[in-house]
Design a protein around this motif. Structure first.
Motif, PDB file in Angstrom:
ATOM      1  N   GLN A 163      24.617  62.800  92.558  1.00  0.00           N
ATOM      2  CA  GLN A 163      23.201  62.495  92.368  1.00  0.00           C
ATOM      3  C   GLN A 163      22.526  63.746  91.817  1.00  0.00           C
ATOM      4  OE1 GLN A 163      21.917  59.424  93.234  1.00  0.00           O
ATOM      5  NE2 GLN A 163      19.880  60.021  92.493  1.00  0.00           N
ATOM      6  N   THR A 196      28.704  58.896  87.853  1.00  0.00           N
ATOM      7  CA  THR A 196      30.078  58.746  88.326  1.00  0.00           C
ATOM      8  C   THR A 196      30.997  59.504  87.368  1.00  0.00           C
ATOM      9  OG1 THR A 196      29.575  56.596  89.247  1.00  0.00           O
ATOM     10  CG2 THR A 196      31.892  57.094  88.903  1.00  0.00           C
ATOM     11  N   LYS A 228      22.007  58.663  89.453  1.00  0.00           N
ATOM     12  CA  LYS A 228      23.395  58.570  89.938  1.00  0.00           C
ATOM     13  C   LYS A 228      24.386  58.747  88.776  1.00  0.00           C
ATOM     14  CE  LYS A 228      26.262  55.187  92.474  1.00  0.00           C
ATOM     15  NZ  LYS A 228      27.467  55.762  92.473  1.00  0.00           N
ATOM     16  N   ASP A 252      31.083  60.802  92.778  1.00  0.00           N
ATOM     17  CA  ASP A 252      29.696  60.332  92.659  1.00  0.00           C
ATOM     18  C   ASP A 252      28.746  61.496  92.888  1.00  0.00           C
ATOM     19  OD1 ASP A 252      30.367  57.684  92.165  1.00  0.00           O
ATOM     20  OD2 ASP A 252      30.651  57.292  94.310  1.00  0.00           O
ATOM     21  N   GLU A 291      27.960  62.960  96.369  1.00  0.00           N
ATOM     22  CA  GLU A 291      27.793  61.903  97.390  1.00  0.00           C
ATOM     23  C   GLU A 291      29.081  61.215  97.783  1.00  0.00           C
ATOM     24  OE1 GLU A 291      24.593  59.531  95.723  1.00  0.00           O
ATOM     25  OE2 GLU A 291      23.217  60.678  96.997  1.00  0.00           O
TER      26      GLU A 291
END
Ligand code: CUO
Length: 671
Positions: free
Chosen positions: A478, A527, A525, A476, A422
């Motif tokens: 998902q 990171t 999510k 990022d 993302e």
């Protein structure tokens, strides 16, 4: 007189070998004891060398001690193979020391260093043994020859503590009148040439089968050199030059000249230069065992092209082997290089290696001037010469022809359903987000081990190389489930040399690998943070140069497993130079499906950090995909641009690459 390689045990303490009298060469027999006491007086310990039955060195001695040695000449390869086998064949380390001591004063020093290094790297009982870096043993292959006279003077006149580093100018091989000289900082980078030497040390093309036959070595030959070309072309665009022209017409005069300004301390000769507009000519060099016509090279080329077109080769027994999408590139790599794994060396010949040889003897193809080969003829020096890239561009194009005939990746083979990238951000230390920064940095390296002088002591040279501010990727992702994946990061210029947007089929050859690592995604999510210094492509500066402080515990660690660990792209060249105004680039990130990536094996241990171009020591290549995936094949129908190529598990971020024309002193803190 040049000092030959001395293998110093860990910790640098000086030990002297006490050698059986019959090991001495005839020349030293009458003075054996005086010589021994001269060197023995510095030793903290004396080691008695085993008496073994003396090996027959035979043909190995054909290469005299003051000649140059190269892995590209078949005769040299053959004798290296014999010496390696002698070193591998002895029962234990004591006998290895004995046979090495016996050979050392008889055998060509370059040959000796190479063969003993390969043996140490491959023997089970020498896995914790250190070999000094070739930059320390043979600095003459890496730095301006002017330095040695100055170093000798300093070493003789100036007390060790008062010596200051001898500065090697950044530009010493040509002036700006020569356009190709803009790339000298890359071609002549010491770390880059050390990487290339190490790669060929780890992947010899001729030795015992068990040494040569490493997992996917033919494919890695293709991929590592493909990446060299991608990186070189990237640097060319940074310098407002177009991509390299393949050396496709072998009868035409070669416009590039190169004057290396290196002197061989062992051969006591300057490395030959190549003036502009030289032509390749037939080779008639009896002492090198070379009797070959350019037509031979052309015949091999034609047979290789026929094999690529038919996607099959005929092996030495007449059997047909298919070049399929899995092992095809590996077979082709071994065949083109060529290594002893070529399915039919007699028929397909030795195209790539002999290309190096033809080019390296362009100035004296029939040995009438008694000259040795140019820098393109030695894997330690070849990357200095612009012609290296024209030749390898030709070789790479041949591999690309094969790759282009393979089935195109389908969306299924590219996508990772449920995983979406993302966002991507690059945080640069002391700089702006998404703006990579490069500059000049100076570093010092001690050359004293590679030179013979009294009194001893360190002699540093200071050289200037490209460097970049370290940076961090923030990605990022998902994911609809907790799962693993492989994160693949590449970088390419955004525009071509005309400043036009790329066609994907061209841009895919420009992507340089920056990193590849496994990620554990949780549901939802994620990171991902990753530092540039952790790259799977590079090794840190200290490992490239081996200039570590052995008195510190981490210094001792860094020394371990030097040989294999010495293979790795130098960290200082991870990022191309960029431009003062900022070169627009595209950073590509992909999380690929672990089910098609994963190799089940234990990868802990030393040197597991620069596998992208070098593989893993004694392990399988740790990525099941074709090397270069996902850019190694033509795109599926209808894809013309990078954007169209993307599936949800891929993303592209615009970044700029800015070069600041400023030189930082060694270890100067960059804020
Ligand atoms: Cu590495 Cu041509 O193979 O130099």
């Amino acid at each position: 007189r040049p000092k030959e390689p001395v293998f110093v045990p860990k910790g640098n303490e000086r030990k002297a070998f006490v050698v059986p009298a019959e090991y001495l060469t005839d020349k030293y027999k009458p003075v054996g004891t005086q010589v021994a006491s001269r060197f023995g007086s510095e030793a903290s310990e004396q080691i008695a060398v085993n008496k073994i039955s003396i090996p027959d060195l035979g043909e190995i001695l054909d290469l005299t001690r003051d000649e140059n040695f190269t892995l590209f000449i078949p005769k040299h390869q053959r004798i290296a193979g014999r010496l390696i086998n002698i070193f591998l064949g002895v029962r234990n380390v004591e006998d290895l020391i004995a046979v090495a001591v016996y050979a050392r004063d008889r055998v060509n020093p370059y040959l000796f260093n190479y063969c003993l290094s390969v043996a140490i790297l491959h023997r089970a009982d020498t896995q914790d043994l250190d070999v000094p870096s070739i930059i320390h043993s043979f600095p003459d292959k890496y730095v301006d020859s002017k330095v040695f006279g100055q170093a000798l003077e300093d070493a003789t006149v100036v007390p060790e503590n008062d010596r200051t580093p001898i500065e090697i100018p950044k530009d010493f091989t040509a002036s700006d009148l020569e356009e190709e000289h803009r790339l000298a900082y890359f071609r002549e980078d010491i770390g880059l040439n050390l990487h290339h030497w190490h790669w060929h040390l780890v992947y010899p093309s001729n030795a015992e089968l068990s040494v040569v036959n490493k997992n996917r070595r033919g494919e890695l030959f293709y991929y590592m050199h493909q990446q060299i070309m991608a990186r070189y072309n990237f640097e060319r665009l940074c310098n407002k030059m177009k991509r390299v022209e393949r050396l496709i017409d072998w009868d035409e005069p070669i416009k590039e000249a190169y004057f290396p300004k290196l002197d061989s301390l062992v051969a006591s000769r300057g490395w030959p230069a190549r003036v502009e507009n030289q032509r390749i000519r037939n080779l008639r060099r009896e002492t090198d065992g070379l009797k070959l016509d350019l037509d031979d090279l052309k015949r091999w080329r034609d047979r290789i092209f026929a094999a690529i077109n038919s996607k099959s080769v005929t092996d030495s027994t007449g059997k047909t082997i298919e070049l399929n999408e899995n092992e095809g590139i590996d077979i082709l790599g071994n065949m083109v290089e060529a290594s002893i794994l070529s399915p039919n060396g007699e028929f397909y010949g030795n195209l790539h290696n002999m290309g190096h040889v033809f080019l390296s003897f362009i100035h004296d193809p029939d040995h009438r001037h008694l000259e040795s080969f140019g820098v393109i003829g030695d894997s330690a020096t070849a990357m200095r010469d612009p012609i290296f890239y024209r030749w390898h561009s030709y070789i790479d194009d041949l591999f690309q022809k094969f790759k282009s005939a393979l089935p195109k990746y389908t969306v299924n083979q590219l996508n990772y359903p449920g995983v979406t990238v993302e966002g991507i951000e690059v945080g640069v230390q002391g700089g702006k987000t998404n703006n990579l920064q490069t500059f000049w940095q100076q570093s010092d390296v001690d050359l004293s081990r590679g030179m013979d002088f009294q009194p001893r002591g360190a002699v540093f040279v200071r050289f200037t190389h490209l460097q970049h501010r370290s940076f961090t990727y923030k990605i990022d992702v998902q994911s609809d489930l907790a799962r693993e994946g492989t994160c693949r990061i590449f970088l390419a210029p955004k525009f071509d040399e005309r400043n036009d947007e790329w066609l994907f089929t061209d841009q895919k050859h420009m992507f340089i690998e920056l990193d590849k690592f496994k990620v554990n995604l949780k549901e939802g999510k994620n990171t991902i943070m990753r530092n540039s210094s952790d790259s799977s492509v590079t090794i840190p500066f200290e490992r490239t140069y081996r200039d570590v402080d052995t008195s510190r515990p981490e210094g001792g660690d860094a020394l371990a497993r030097f040989n294999f660990c010495g293979c790795g792209w130098p960290d200082n060249l991870l990022i191309p130079k960029g431009t003062p105004e900022g070169l627009p680039c595209q950073l590509f990130v992909m999380i690929s499906n672990i089910a098609d990536d994963k190799i089940d094996q234990e990868v802990t241990g030393e040197c597991n950090d620069s596998y992208s171009y070098c593989g893993l020591k004694d392990k399988l290549y740790p990525d099941r995909r074709s090397m270069g995936y996902p850019f190694d094949r033509l795109p599926r129908d209808g894809v013309d641009t990078l954007q169209q190529f993307l599936t949800p598990n891929m993303r592209v971020q615009d970044v700029t690459l800015t070069f600041e024309n400023k030189t930082f002193k060694p270890k100067e803190v960059i804020s």
